[in-house]
Design an enzyme around this catalytic site. Structure first.
Site, short mmCIF file in Angstrom:
data_model
loop_
_atom_site.label_atom_id
_atom_site.label_comp_id
_atom_site.label_asym_id
_atom_site.label_seq_id
_atom_site.Cartn_x
_atom_site.Cartn_y
_atom_site.Cartn_z
N SER A 91 51.32 44.19 45.44
CA SER A 91 50.57 43.71 44.11
C SER A 91 49.64 44.85 44.01
CB SER A 91 50.11 42.38 43.93
OG SER A 91 49.50 42.09 45.30
N GLU B 1 45.43 45.85 42.36
CA GLU B 1 44.16 45.15 41.69
C GLU B 1 43.53 46.47 41.05
OE1 GLU B 1 42.02 42.72 44.24
OE2 GLU B 1 40.10 43.72 43.55
N ASP C 108 29.89 37.01 44.45
CA ASP C 108 28.62 37.32 45.21
C ASP C 108 27.25 36.85 44.67
OD1 ASP C 108 29.53 38.87 47.15
OD2 ASP C 108 30.18 40.35 45.95
N PHE D 299 30.30 50.85 50.23
CA PHE D 299 30.34 49.50 49.35
C PHE D 299 31.18 48.62 50.20
CE2 PHE D 299 34.29 47.61 47.26
CZ PHE D 299 33.58 46.91 46.50
N HIS E 98 48.68 44.02 49.04
CA HIS E 98 47.93 44.02 47.97
C HIS E 98 46.89 45.35 48.06
CE1 HIS E 98 45.73 42.32 44.40
NE2 HIS E 98 44.51 42.54 45.03
#
Ligand code: FAD
Length: 304
Positions: free
Chosen positions: A21, A23, A115, A226, A276
């Site tokens: 999959s 994102e 978040d 990040f 993913h």
């Protein structure tokens, strides 16, 4: 369980191509939109089980997430999954978003707490009339719609706010009890962390798929920043691979593809059959990694 096809001639067991999959994040500008759609067109023939679209911090991309999802529904055969968080909205507003998705034909939500509105590291404050936790959100969606698939997050290194692994797994268990059917992991680079986490999850009796989230590092420096803030550790051996490449994007790309391909191939060798990919809206590395996993565009011929 992985389905095993007859043994390959070299004696290794031949595995079916893994399920994948992708994102994406909702584009901010027209140029980013064009680039996202080129990415989608390149990756769609790989027949992902679903493609998900993130929901910006603090709910900032609510409309853009929605329009990206509806365009995917209208213009492709892909099955979209909409990310949704509890942040910055009352229950009624969230229920309305879910209702709009359902009406449009979306049958998969990635349900998250989100978040803290002040950014990672600041204290999390809930909306006074909002869903208080991801578990509440999962239960709220499930109550409204029995026919929506609900994916949730999982943290092989535990969530940075979790007291310990037990507390983290309590949350995962609660989300499953509330109706979640799949978990997608936070990015990780050390496969042992994933396998150890999986052992803990299964020891708890949690049986849903825990799909590894894989992020090819297009820009190592940016990505390290990040992911570290999100609680993912970056091993020294990985940093060393990108040493001296800050001004050499071309080589960085080749190294990033090699590293991520090595990671997924090792996971696949140990029986992992679903991945993913955090695509960062770029197709090239993910396409190459899928190719190495034996995944070919629909209609393309496989080598004999
Ligand atoms: P949860 O799993 O709900 O919990 C996080 C921590 O909060 C827990 O470990 C615990 O310390 C505490 N907690 C939560 N619920 C309870 C409870 N019932 N009881 C006790 N303690 C509790 N963020 C976005 O803004 N938009 C996105 O689109 C997005 N997509 C993501 C996709 C994936 C696959 C992942 C892994 C993360 C994503 N995130 C996204 C980031 C996520 O929102 C943050 O990591 C956030 O800090 C936690 O949300 P969560 O649903 O993962 O947390």
């Amino acid at each position: 369980m992985t389905e095993i096809t007859p043994p390959a001639p070299d004696g290794h067991r031949a595995l079916k191509s893994p399920a994948i999959s992708f994102e994406f994040f909702p584009p901010k500008t027209e140029e980013m939109e064009r680039s996202l759609w080129e990415t989608i067109k390149r990756l769609a023939p790989l027949s992902p089980s679903f493609v998900s679209v993130t929901y910006g911090a603090g709910g900032s991309t609510r409309e853009r997430t929605h329009s990206t999802i509806t365009r995917i529904l209208a213009e492709t055969d892909l099955l979209p999954a909409a990310h949704l968080t509890c942040v910055g909205a009352a229950r009624g507003e969230i229920d309305e978003i879910v209702g709009r998705y359902h009406e449009a034909g979306v049958r998969h939500i990635v349900a998250l707490r989100g978040d803290p509105p002040g950014g990672i590291g600041t204290a999390y404050a809930t909306h006074p009339d909002g869903y208080q936790t991801s578990t509440d959100l999962v239960a709220g969606i499930r109550k409204q719609h029995g026919d929506i698939e609900i994916s949730v997050s999982a943290y092989p290194e535990k969530h940075p706010e979790s007291r310990d692994f037990d507390a983290d797994l309590d949350v995962l268990e609660a989300k499953v009890d509330a109706g979640a059917t799949r978990a997608i992991t936070q990015v990780f680079f050390d496969n042992d962390l994933y396998f150890r986490y999986l052992d803990r999850v299964r020891a708890r009796g949690i049986g849903i798929p825990i799909v590894p989230g894989i992020m090819p590092m297009h820009n190592f420096k940016q990505a390290r920043n990040f992911v570290t803030r999100a609680g993912t550790s970056v091993p020294d051996w990985l940093a060393e691979k990108f040493e001296g490449l800050d001004d050499d994007a071309e080589t960085r790309k080749l190294v990033a593809a090699t590293v991520a391909a090595g990671q997924v191939q090792k996971l696949a060798k140990h029986g992992v059959d679903t991945f993913h990919f955090y695509t960062m809206n770029r197709a090239d590395l993910v396409f190459a990694i899928c190719h190495l996993l034996g995944i070919r565009p629909q209609g393309a011929q496989k080598a004999a």
